[in-house]
Design a protein around this motif. Sequence first.
Motif, short mmCIF file in Angstrom:
data_model
loop_
_atom_site.label_atom_id
_atom_site.label_comp_id
_atom_site.label_asym_id
_atom_site.label_seq_id
_atom_site.Cartn_x
_atom_site.Cartn_y
_atom_site.Cartn_z
N SER A 47 0.81 -1.21 0.00
CA SER A 47 0.00 0.00 0.00
C SER A 47 0.85 1.27 0.00
O SER A 47 0.43 2.30 -0.52
CB SER A 47 -0.96 -0.01 1.18
OG SER A 47 -0.25 -0.13 2.39
N ASP B 136 4.34 0.65 7.30
CA ASP B 136 5.08 -0.48 6.75
C ASP B 136 5.40 -0.28 5.28
O ASP B 136 4.62 0.25 4.50
CB ASP B 136 4.41 -1.83 7.06
CG ASP B 136 3.09 -2.02 6.36
OD1 ASP B 136 2.15 -1.28 6.69
OD2 ASP B 136 3.03 -2.89 5.47
N ASP C 236 7.06 -2.34 1.95
CA ASP C 236 7.45 -3.65 1.40
C ASP C 236 8.43 -3.44 0.26
O ASP C 236 8.10 -2.83 -0.74
CB ASP C 236 6.21 -4.39 0.89
CG ASP C 236 5.17 -4.59 1.99
OD1 ASP C 236 5.42 -5.41 2.88
OD2 ASP C 236 4.13 -3.90 1.97
MG MG Z 1 1.59 -3.03 3.60
#
Ligand code: MG
Length: 454
Positions: free
Chosen positions: A59, A71, A73
């Motif tokens: 996201s 977070d 990635d």
């Molecule tokens: Mg994420």
Amino acid sequence: METYTSIPEDLKLAVLEKVKPTEAERKILTVVQEELAAEVTAAAEKLCVSDIFVKMVGSAARGTWLSGTHDIDVFISFPEETHRRDLEISGMAIAREVAKHAEHAEDRHAEHPYLNIVFKGFDVDLVPCFRVASACQLKSAVDRTPFHNEFVKTHIKGREDDVLLMKQFMRGGGVYGSELRTQGFSGYLTELLIIHYGSFENAVKAACIWRPGQKIDIMQHSEMGHTEPLVIVDPTDPKRNVAAALSLDRFCMFIDHCREFLANPELKFFFSALVLPLEDKELLEKLDSRKSSQLAVVFKTPDVVEDVLYPQLYKMEQAAAALLNEYDFSVIKTGVWSGKPETVIMLELISGTLPNVKKRIGPPVWVREHSEKFKAKYEEAENVFGGYIENGKYVFEIQRKYPTAKGLLEEQLVNCSLGKQVHQSVSEGFEVIEDAEVCRLKDPDFRVFLRKWL
Ligand SMILES: [Mg+2]
Ligand SMILES: Nc1ccn([C@@H]2O[C@H](COP(=O)(O)OP(=O)(O)OP(=O)(O)O)[C@@H](O)[C@H]2O)c(=O)n1
């Protein structure tokens, strides 16, 4: 069918005000992502690993992350023909090199190893993957992710706010998150719902009439039959159901949440009210008014990740209920709470005690061979209260082996089919506490669980 009013614009704006990342937050995220990309490239050069690409996914890379969730990635993509072992060794070596500049690093394992680091306050996953030609030619489960990213990025433009509203709305309903603990909706699934229905409002309206078997195939490319309650065919892989992890109950909780919200659109559907821990006094009052039996099976929480732990706890919950039912106890409901250091399986029963006498019904008297054997067995047995004929069958009133649920669990729970680590922990010791004794368990988070339980 009921007709619903539209969702007020100012309500959506009030939610977005709280969950949409500010310009400043976006800037910081972009800078950190760029730094991470540079770190990975530098690490690869230093280790003489050539032909890798760095890809930002998830996201954070799509502009669909909720403010405050930090977070990132990072995928390290290797040529498709790379051997799995080489990918693991080189991928992890690069990740560890990057981790030298991180605040914290931890090895994680999905299908193959990856590294989770805390970098400038962000929770970062460094994941090696294969650069395959398409998502359905994947060599490892994570290889689909870069394709998800491309699909969402090209189709979500202009509807990022709708994704944020939906993610927060699902959080408010307790159904967001595809981890095995929650078994709810993943971020990618949420994005696909918005792409398919066009807006948050349309998706919420559509979900009100969903029933199990609901299928959405954006690319019209699936030929598979599925048995899950919701089937959202992955636009990048016709064989995969993106909603495979969604449980029937989370699916129905979402439908209910949508209906309640449309009937009365308010902020509380996005932000659930704070639940206070249940006090001893309230606990005792509730027990007294319910007049059922409460049993708490308490044991040390195994030291494993949640995706391993929760399926085992849910299995144990089922196994305990099945054991109790087998021995005539009526289970009202079961629940799981897990914290540190303890885990609790809660069981509510109609009664935790049964009479000493148990009725054993035999064959009809006219089935001579079987009924005579039955009669002979119980006539000679010890601890038999008496026998008679009822509805043409021999009946003996015998001594019940386990007149208390506590005694049954203490003796038989370890023999149930339990997951590996949970079995290990339960074998090392557990306690069954009853009713008012539950006051002994003081963990505030457990007490929050109890308020919803009772
Ligand atoms: Mg994420
Ligand atoms: N059950 C899952 C979990 C993750 N992914 C892939 O891995 C990416 C990153 O996962 P995650 O961080 O869990 O989800 P996000 O989409 O980033 O959503 P969130 O805002 O909740 O972080 C997802 O976008 C998706 O492509 C997936 O395919 N299936």
